[in-house]
Design a protein around this motif. Structure first.
Motif: not given
Ligand SMILES: Nc1ncnc2c1ncn2[C@@H]1O[C@H](COP(=O)(O)OP(=O)(O)OP(=O)(O)O)[C@@H](O)[C@H]1O
Ligand SMILES: [Mg+2]
Lengths: 321, 324, 288
Positions: C28-34
């Motif tokens: 979720a954090v990776i997706g949100l940063s992207l």
């Protein structure tokens, strides 16, 4: 179970009717004259206009037209492609085999590879293998099939010159027998590879998810307490419980074998349904386009019901309810 | 010494679950022994660690659980023995009737098939017929027809599955059977039947048993000894006719006060105001002190050790010894 | 405390718990940063793009260089600038189509689950039927017949993808309608529709939110496929069309098709990751 299947069949039948009606109204709602759409060309001759009008009852009230349209279809008459000067059903039958060759092969490959990888990743959740596979699954899951196809062409054909880029056979050579089969196989590698790669993440994810669920089921504790081998528990009990969602997914995917590979076929100039659709779009051959759609949706509806029946047989919880 | 006859003895057993937000101390310094032929009841509120203790005995806890202390079954050290010894012991010597019996069979296999598989773990060459014969007898003990073997779990009621679990636990004539809330999920009538069946098994088949429940009256009817558990601690352990008649621990007293009479109508625990403490926090004083009506200064400073009262009971309370 | 406050408190507490768990979920954090990165690119497109995406500025099919980091296409347009502007189209089509599907699915599913009875029977049948209709071809035909402008594409994708959301919302409504705060609201005489919008939908919307996030990804892929079949809006800069244009030159000028594809993968993956993360966090059974 009889009631359940009856209900599902009714839904299937309703779906087919809805699709027919939808098709009918699309023709009428679209900008332009339904006659040009049904006749399949922009400037039909007076003779053709008359024939089409009579065939579909276009001068009658709209509900009569709908009925006539459905009756025509039920007779197996999907209309006529004027551009190719042939019945739509004939065009479809010609291409269907080629498409199924691609889609069925890759469906089975994706099922086997995806499930195997899913099991491998589930063995040690959070391990390096699990993480790498999950990342690859994300990337493949997010990839448009046609683009992956292009990249494979770039790599394996343009750069490495390993496989042909397009078509199903080498047009310059006229192989027969074994040589022909080998030639087709060589042409299949890249399109099948693309479709398989695109299909893998679905099975990977579903296997992982259902295994994670099933490994937590309470019967695991019972069998463990009874002294049973973890391997035996996995092979006999977890696997059987976890595999049902995978089989359903596989079944449902099979419903889309006719049209699911359109864009990939186009990339590889594979002489299948995708190419047919593309040329129908480019030449505004609406009868052909709608014919393909009807065949696709009816086969999907029928297939889904079959999958439900199979599922009901495989899962005792449904079988006896 | 009586020590030798002990079938099971626990010494300072601690069980903690590691979670991202801290360790849940589910069982703390549990010391307990059980001699052959005995029946021990473990009572306590929901979440007090009863199932954790039961699972710990057969090493069935999830990987997140950390177990310390000593658990001896006859002369086998349950915590340190190798996988083979443990496997030989499971179900043949110690069997469990799980709290969630409704779900403890695979839903897509027939009941009989699973039972045959379980039987063959220890008797690999057994034929299906032999196992069915044996089960037929055990099923009749719990008043079930043997046709249940050819059905799938979802075709049976919760009570029937519970009875199957009970007869399945006896299939190898184990020395010790742990009944984890074997009757809680049942309606009152069925509960009564199953309990009397358990009592009969105890006397007829000479099984040693541990009966886990949060219903004191069940213990009173069925067990000879009882352990009262609160927030992971065995607060009071002793013979039923002492602990349930003249309880020494304020928690036991509160627990009994919420049951008007042991043979009368059952009521949920309501007598003690307050709730179980957060098991993640390391308590400064006695775990029961915040709810204890008799708590005094020392109770808020340290957890009392288990004290032998000299009458066959052990009690974890500062009132013991300070009074006399 | 009024039932409304109880319901609001329930929502607030769940939101707070949820935000914490979400931020602890790696994907979720990776997706949100992207996604943050992609949003910035879309907003700052005029600043970031070195050239006008429509201008024919360079030589045809120029390989990547300092002047054109991603090369130029078959008309001499700067590929990097077009990839940057393409972000806007993809996000717009994806979010609007998914939002439409979310709104439709929520209202239909909530109505079916909350009112039950005949309403539910009929709506469930409708949901089942639409679920069985193969959507991609339908979208394709509608766009072919009605014209390939962006509005048509968004609306058709939205109109065909709602049944999944409807199913989720229906089962939420089914379980919520028996909850105490709903019954309390009913006892105080609030109207059924008001209960539906104030209690049922706000408390049951979470799974729909994660599904809708995933649908943004699906919609972006669908739009790309349509464009690749030549059914994209010709007035837009869209990644799918760039691949469509570049496929002829794949052997000689790979950059025309390669870069927009990478952009699609990153954007779609971002939404999948966020959706997956939401799902894991919202569904305690999947939490590890
Ligand atoms: N896998 C786990 N991870 C973390 N904590 C757990 C786990 N299993 C149980 N716990 C916690 O350990 C404590 C004791 O649980 P346990 O199931 O042993 O209670 P119990 O006395 O059997 O309760 P009940 O009467 O409801 O069955 C509880 O606070 C519970 O939340
Ligand atoms: Mg328990």
């Amino acid at each position: 179970m009889g009631r359940y299947l009856g209900k599902r069949s009714l839904t299937g039948l309703l779906t087919v009717i809805v699709v027919l009606v939808l098709n009918f109204f699309l023709i009428h709602l679209a900008p332009g004259d339904p006659i040009t759409i049904l006749a399949g060309m922009d400037n039909p001759s007076q003779e053709l206009i008359d024939i089409t009008k009579a065939k579909y009852g276009l001068d009658k009230p709209i509900y009569v037209q709908l009925w006539t349209y459905i009756k025509t279809l039920l007779k197996g008459d999907l209309g006529h492609s004027i551009i190719q000067a042939r019945p739509v059903s004939q065009l479809i039958m010609e291409r269907l085999g080629n498409t199924l060759l691609l889609t069925l092969t890759s469906a089975v490959l994706a099922l086997v590879i995806g499930t195997a990888l899913g099991i491998a990743a589930s063995r040690k959740p959070g391990s390096a293998l699990d993480n790498v596979l999950s990342l690859i699954a994300y990337v493949l899951y997010s990839m448009p099939g046609f683009w992956l196809g292009l990249m494979l062409i770039l790599l394996f054909s343009s750069t490495l010159r390993l496989f042909p880029t397009s078509g199903m056979v080498d047009a310059r050579a006229s192989y027969t027998g074994i040589a022909y089969v080998l030639d087709v196989l060589k042409h299949m590698v890249l399109p099948v590879g693309t479709l398989t790669l695109i299909g893998i993440p679905g099975y990977f994810r579903i296997t992982k998810a259902s295994l994670a669920q099933v490994l937590k089921d309470d019967y695991n504790t019972l069998f463990l307490a009874a002294g049973m081998d973890e391997k035996k528990i996995f092979r006999k009990y977890c696997f059987r419980n976890a595999i049902l969602p995978t089989i359903t997914t596989f079944g449902m995917r099979l419903a889309y074998v006719i049209a699911g590979s359109a864009t990939v076929e186009i990339v590889f100039a594979w002489p299948g349904m995708g190419r047919l659709v593309m040329s129908a779009i480019n030449t505004r051959d609406y009868p052909l386009l709608m014919g393909v759609y009807l065949v696709t949706s009816v086969s999907v509806a029928v297939w889904m019901i079959l999958v439900d029946i199979f599922y009901a047989i495989a899962d005792p919880r449904i079988r006896y309810s | 010494m009586g020590e030798k006859q002990n079938l099971l003895s626990l010494e300072d057993v601690c069980i903690g679950y590691e979670t991202p937000t801290g360790t849940v101390r589910a069982v703390v310094n549990a010391t307990l022994s059980l001699s052959a032929g005995d029946t021990l009841g473990i009572v306590g509120e929901s979440g007090s660690g009863k199932s954790t203790l039961a699972h710990g005995i057969l090493r069935l806890l999830p990987k997140t659980a950390v177990v310390t202390g000593r658990m001896m079954f006859q002369d086998v050290d349950l915590l340190r023995c190798d996988a083979k010894t443990l496997k030989d012991l499971r179900w043949k010597d110690i069997a469990v009737v799980f709290q969630k019996s409704m779900n403890s069979l695979s839903p897509v296999h027939k009941v009989g098939e699973q039972i045959v598989d379980i039987y063959r773990v220890h008797v690999p060459q057994a034929t299906k017929e032999e196992v069915y014969d044996r089960m037929r007898h055990l099923l009749s003990v719990v008043n079930l027809p043997d046709r249940v073997l050819d059905l799938y779990p979802h075709q049976l009621s919760g009570g029937m599955l519970q009875r199957i679990s009970i007869s399945l636990s006896l299939i190898h004539q184990p020395k010790l059977v742990i009944f984890d809330e074997a009757t809680t999920a049942l309606d009152v009538v069925t509960q009564g039947q199953v309990l009397s069946e358990i009592r009969r098994l105890q006397s007829e088949m000479h099984v040693t048993s541990i009966l886990i429940t949060h219903d004191v009256s069940v213990v009173a009817e069925t067990c000879r000894r009882v352990a009262v558990m609160y927030a992971g601690h065995l607060m009071e352990v002793g013979p039923v006719d002492q602990v349930l008649v003249s309880p020494r621990h304020p928690y036991t007293q509160g627990l009994l006060a919420s049951f008007p009479s042991l043979s009368g109508a059952r009521r949920r625990l309501r007598g003690i105001p307050g709730t179980l403490p957060d098991l993640k926090a390391e308590p400064k004083g006695c775990v029961f002190a915040p709810r204890c009506p008799k708590a005094f200064d020392r109770c808020h400073e340290s957890m009392p050790p288990a004290v032998d009262t000299g009458t066959g009971c052990t009690v974890k309370c500062h009132l013991e010894g300070s009074e006399r | 405390m009024s039932t409304a406050t109880i319901s609001t408190n329930l929502t607030k507490r769940r939101l707070r718990e949820f935000a914490g768990a979400f931020m602890r979920n790696r994907q979720a954090v990776i997706g949100l940063s992207l996604l943050t990165f992609i949003l910035l690119v879309a907003i700052l497109a005029p600043v970031l793009a070195p050239y006008d995406p429509y201008a024919l500025i360079g030589n045809l099919l120029e390989a990547p260089s300092k002047a054109h980091p991603m090369g130029t296409d078959n008309l001499g347009r700067d590929v990097l600038s077009r990839v940057i502007y393409g972000t806007r189209v993809s996000l717009l089509i994806g979010t609007i189509a998914a939002a439409l599907s979310g709104i439709l699915g929520t209202s239909i599913g909530a109505t079916a689950g909350f009112f039950g009875g005949k309403t539910d029977a009929i709506l469930s049948e409708v949901i089942d039927i639409v679920l069985m209709i193969p959507t991609f071809f339908l979208i394709l035909i509608v766009v072919a017949l009605m014209g390939s402008n962006m509005l048509n594409v968004m609306v058709v994708i939205g109109l065909t993808s709602w049944p999944g959301n409807a199913r989720l919302m229906r089962s939420q409504a089914l379980s919520l309608r028996t909850r105490t705060f709903v019954q309390a609201a009913r006892a105080t005489g609030e109207s059924e529709w008001r209960i539906l919008f104030r209690y049922i939908i706000p408390n049951g919307i979470f799974p729909v939110v994660s599904n809708t996030t995933m649908q943004v990804a699906t919609a972006i892929l669908t739009e790309a496929s349509l464009s690749f079949l030549g059914l994209g809006d010709p007035n837009l800069v869209s990644w799918g069309q760039m691949i469509f244009n570049g496929r002829t030159y794949i052997s000689s000028a790979w950059w025309v098709a390669a870069f927009p594809g990478i952009a699609i993968v990153i954007t779609v993956a971002a939404f999948y990751m966020i959706g997956d993360g939401l799902n894991k966090v919202l569904n305690p059974k999947l939490r590890s």
